[in-house]
Design an enzyme around this catalytic site. Structure first.
Site: not given
Length: 227
Positions: A223, A105, A37, A50, A8-9, A103, A35
């Protein structure tokens, strides 16, 4: 089947989120994908960050959309002092090597990001199957679906799994990305009956990781991939 493990990120529990360092760490810890953003800057370039504003994660402040590329190149992340990457830099380093969940945004970044991925696949001979475009925003999902019918779309939802299922069918999505607390036997069976993949986020405890495994989700976003 064992679910995919997605950073995640990146491995954001161990390094500044959405940095090349975090993505590299995620893969070194055994992740199947990352993943990230994206937002677009004042010049239309796509950056991996993000928030719509800069102050939480970087040395700059203000809105990404009002900041030039030249200014963003000077930014460093907090607290690790890493450069802010562009989507192109991430594609060049990790494209065709792992699954990349982008993702989106902001609507301004949707088509520019999709065009970058499309050009990357055409240039390298890579497969679009390595990429998923996800969003909470129906306008973004609709824009991406109209741009490329074959894009793998992921519908993000944190409140109502039934709404997520409805939206996923509407946009002919590849996957449903749900907060892990929305997942149980009922929701998983209903979603899987439509042959949609389930991505659970953000799973950071061993107990929830084991529960997601028992439920049979297709991917776990975390994470802390090392745990």
């Amino acid at each position: 089947m064992k679910p995919l493990l997605i950073g995640h990120r990146g491995a954001s529990g161990y390094a500044d989120e959405n940095t090349i360092k975090a993505f590299s760490m995620a893969l070194s810890m055994g992740c199947d994908g990352i993943e990230l953003d994206v937002h677009a800057d004042a010049d239309g370039n796509v950056w991996v960050i993000h928030d719509e504003t800069l102050e939480r994660t970087t040395t700059l402040d203000g809105y990404v959309a009002r900041t030039t590329a030249d200014e963003l190149r000077k930014a460093r992340t907090l607290p690790g002092n890493e450069p802010l990457p562009t989507l192109q830099q991430v594609l060049d380093q990790f494209g065709n090597k792992c699954l990349i969940n982008i993702e989106v945004k902001a609507i301004e970044a949707a088509l520019p990001a999709a065009r970058l991925v499309n050009a990357f696949c055409e240039t390298t001979g890579g497969s679009p199957k390595y990429f998923i475009f996800s969003s909470f925003d129906d306008n973004i999902l609709n824009s991406l679906r109209n741009f490329r019918p074959e894009l793998q779309l992921g519908v993000l939802e944190e409140g109502d799994w039934r709404a997520a299922l409805h939206r996923s069918l509407k946009y002919r999505a590849y996957s449903v990305h749900l907060h892990h607390t929305l997942l149980n036997e009922l929701s998983v069976n209903a979603i899987c009956s439509h042959e949609l993949r389930i991505f659970a986020w953000t799973v950071n405890s061993t107990q929830e990781l084991e529960r997601m495994n028992r439920l049979g989700v297709h991917a776990i976003i975390t994470d802390y991939p090392q745990q």
